[in-house]
Write a protein that holds these residues in place. Structure first.
Motif, PDB file in Angstrom:
ATOM      1  N   ARG A   5       0.859  -1.186   0.000  1.00  0.00           N
ATOM      2  CA  ARG A   5       0.000   0.000   0.000  1.00  0.00           C
ATOM      3  C   ARG A   5       0.893   1.234   0.000  1.00  0.00           C
ATOM      4  O   ARG A   5       1.783   1.351   0.832  1.00  0.00           O
ATOM      5  N   ARG A   6       0.662   2.137  -0.920  1.00  0.00           N
ATOM      6  CA  ARG A   6       1.546   3.274  -1.140  1.00  0.00           C
ATOM      7  C   ARG A   6       0.939   4.566  -0.609  1.00  0.00           C
ATOM      8  O   ARG A   6      -0.284   4.753  -0.676  1.00  0.00           O
ATOM      9  N   ILE A   7       1.801   5.460  -0.143  1.00  0.00           N
ATOM     10  CA  ILE A   7       1.283   6.712   0.432  1.00  0.00           C
ATOM     11  C   ILE A   7       0.539   7.549  -0.603  1.00  0.00           C
ATOM     12  O   ILE A   7      -0.299   8.365  -0.245  1.00  0.00           O
ATOM     13  N   GLN A   8       0.808   7.315  -1.874  1.00  0.00           N
ATOM     14  CA  GLN A   8       0.097   8.064  -2.909  1.00  0.00           C
ATOM     15  C   GLN A   8      -1.398   7.757  -2.888  1.00  0.00           C
ATOM     16  O   GLN A   8      -2.204   8.538  -3.414  1.00  0.00           O
ATOM     17  N   VAL A 143       3.406   5.396   8.082  1.00  0.00           N
ATOM     18  CA  VAL A 143       4.172   5.161   6.862  1.00  0.00           C
ATOM     19  C   VAL A 143       5.522   4.553   7.242  1.00  0.00           C
ATOM     20  O   VAL A 143       6.231   5.101   8.088  1.00  0.00           O
ATOM     21  N   ASN A 144       5.865   3.436   6.636  1.00  0.00           N
ATOM     22  CA  ASN A 144       7.197   2.859   6.834  1.00  0.00           C
ATOM     23  C   ASN A 144       8.068   3.249   5.644  1.00  0.00           C
ATOM     24  O   ASN A 144       7.736   2.939   4.503  1.00  0.00           O
ATOM     25  N   TYR A 167       1.086   2.402   5.310  1.00  0.00           N
ATOM     26  CA  TYR A 167       1.492   2.546   3.916  1.00  0.00           C
ATOM     27  C   TYR A 167       3.020   2.526   3.785  1.00  0.00           C
ATOM     28  O   TYR A 167       3.736   2.722   4.766  1.00  0.00           O
ATOM     29  N   ALA A 168       3.486   2.336   2.563  1.00  0.00           N
ATOM     30  CA  ALA A 168       4.914   2.368   2.269  1.00  0.00           C
ATOM     31  C   ALA A 168       5.315   3.747   1.781  1.00  0.00           C
ATOM     32  O   ALA A 168       4.639   4.337   0.935  1.00  0.00           O
ATOM     33  N   GLY A 169       6.430   4.258   2.316  1.00  0.00           N
ATOM     34  CA  GLY A 169       6.973   5.522   1.855  1.00  0.00           C
ATOM     35  C   GLY A 169       7.690   5.354   0.525  1.00  0.00           C
ATOM     36  O   GLY A 169       7.862   4.240   0.015  1.00  0.00           O
ATOM     37  N   ALA A 393       5.273  -6.820   5.338  1.00  0.00           N
ATOM     38  CA  ALA A 393       3.941  -7.406   5.498  1.00  0.00           C
ATOM     39  C   ALA A 393       2.977  -6.397   6.096  1.00  0.00           C
ATOM     40  O   ALA A 393       1.793  -6.353   5.741  1.00  0.00           O
ATOM     41  N   ALA A 394       3.499  -5.545   6.986  1.00  0.00           N
ATOM     42  CA  ALA A 394       2.651  -4.569   7.676  1.00  0.00           C
ATOM     43  C   ALA A 394       2.088  -3.506   6.742  1.00  0.00           C
ATOM     44  O   ALA A 394       1.038  -2.923   7.031  1.00  0.00           O
ATOM     45  N   VAL A 395       2.783  -3.251   5.624  1.00  0.00           N
ATOM     46  CA  VAL A 395       2.267  -2.249   4.674  1.00  0.00           C
ATOM     47  C   VAL A 395       1.741  -2.917   3.413  1.00  0.00           C
ATOM     48  O   VAL A 395       1.589  -2.304   2.369  1.00  0.00           O
TER      49      VAL A 395
END
Length: 403
Positions: A5-8, A143-144, A167-169, A393-395
């Motif tokens: 999952r992306r921050i965008q 965010v990671n 989400y992923a940074g 896995a968390a994001v």
């Protein structure tokens, strides 16, 4: 295939965004001596501030083991980070509790707050649920952006994600996109180069790669163990003779999987390990009882270059000889330059990672020509071993939120 999952995809305007970064930076005399890891976090921080988020940064520094160690405070990071951002960076001397929460609430849209070292609390490394819940009070979403810490199931990398949408940074996205492209859905043929001193440290890596790649070249001290397992005498070379059965099992799986194993055909030998000793070049089968293998020979380098030329994707972890000690860096440097030329010309997707590997590529002066170089160390290695990383896995939408 791994998806993240992306921050965008998140609406961050006006929200407190808790961002896990890697600020475990080199320090000298209380000052940041290398800002590379700070620079890596800038794109994500700027993306969030430009979208109107209130950015709250989490990071660890050193190994304080749950105690407050003033010399391991993150406060010295604030000014260098502010200089890079061109904006003020506020600092909180506490990580959790009413004062910490209040500091996040006081932020205006677009402002940045750095929290104190998460490892000052023993709950961080223990992934204590109460500590994770307290961290979650600092933000509205998480965010990671620290792939280098993604292999650790700690409070700020995994526990907190049970409480906040995660989400992923941008930095973590870039890392994952390249690693997925190299190993999960690669352009074929794929060749992997694995080096280093001991098979014992990379058993799982070899076991995973032989099932994933088309060609696997093993160099460094690791190759000696595989050669010995095939009945080849290696003299007094570094060799894990107790791992012969393991080595043979890896070779067997490679054959079953259709993975071609390449080992050195000629080697550089010496009777003592020191800079610039008297050396001898010989076929792998001609190692004397009092000699040690310290690098691959020129015929091996040529064969390896030809194999790289046939590949579409290269994955590299570990030097091919004792590269820190001249002249035993020759094979690593020449192979790195060969791969870099192919990558720069768009003929090869070249992905490398691991501390020694990065050092070797820098020594060869070609790090900038590789498609991607991971500086994540342990996380890179565990990903290549096929392990699930808790922080990834968390994001990935795999973690259920606490009701």
């Amino acid at each position: 295939m791994t998806t993240i999952r992306r921050i965008q995809d998140a609406d961050v305007a006006g929200k407190r965004v808790l961002v896990r970064v890697d600020f475990n930076v080199p320090m000298k005399d209380g000052q940041v001596s290398d800002a590379t890891r700070l620079e890596a976090a800038i794109p994500t921080i700027e993306y969030l501030t430009e979208k109107g988020a209130k950015v709250v940064l989490l990071a660890h520094f050193g190994r304080p083991k749950g105690a407050v160690v003033p010399e391991m405070s993150l406060e010295p990071v604030c000014q260098p980070l502010a200089d890079l951002l061109g904006e003020a960076v506020y600092f909180s001397t506490v990580v959790t509790g009413p004062d910490a929460v209040s500091a996040t609430m006081d932020l205006a849209a677009g402002e940045v707050l750095l929290m104190e070292n998460t490892r000052f609390d023993a709950g961080e490394e223990k992934n204590d649920p109460a500590f994770a819940a307290a961290l979650a009070e600092l933000g509205d979403l998480y965010v990671n952006d620290a792939f280098s810490a993604a292999h650790r199931a700690h409070g700020s990398t995994e526990g907190v994600t049970h409480h906040l949408p995660s989400y992923a940074g941008l930095a973590l996205q870039r890392e994952m996109d390249h690693l997925v492209a190299a190993l999960e859905s690669p352009k074929r043929p794929v060749i992997a180069l694995v080096g280093g001193a001991k098979v014992s440290t990379k058993i799982e890596l070899l076991q995973n790669l032989v099932k994933k790649v088309d060609t696997l070249f093993v160099g460094g001290g690791m190759a000696n163990t595989l050669l010995y397992a095939q009945g080849i005498k290696v003299g007094v070379s570094l060799c894990e003779r107790d791992l012969v059965d393991t080595a043979r099992a890896i070779l067997a799986v490679a054959e079953q999987s259709g993975c071609k194993i390449m080992l050195p055909s000629d080697v550089v030998l010496a009777k003592e390990f020191k800079p610039n000793p008297e050396t001898r070049l010989a076929a792998t089968s001609e190692v004397g009882e009092d000699e040690m293998i310290l690098d691959c020979g020129p015929a091996t380098v040529v064969a390896l270059g030809q194999a790289i030329d046939k590949a579409a994707t290269l994955i590299w972890n570990g030097p091919l000889g004792a590269f820190e000690t001249p002249p035993f860096d020759t094979a690593t440097v020449e192979t790195a330059r060969h791969a870099a030329r192919a990558s720069a010309e768009g003929e090869l997707i070249a992905v490398a990672g691991g501390g020694d590997t990065v050092a070797a590529l820098n020594q060869a002066g070609v790090a900038g020509d590789f498609t991607f170089i991971s500086t994540a160390g342990g996380a890179f290695l565990e990903w290549m071993e096929g392990k699930t990383l808790p922080g990834v896995a968390a994001v990935s939408g795999e973690v259920e939120l606490v009701a």
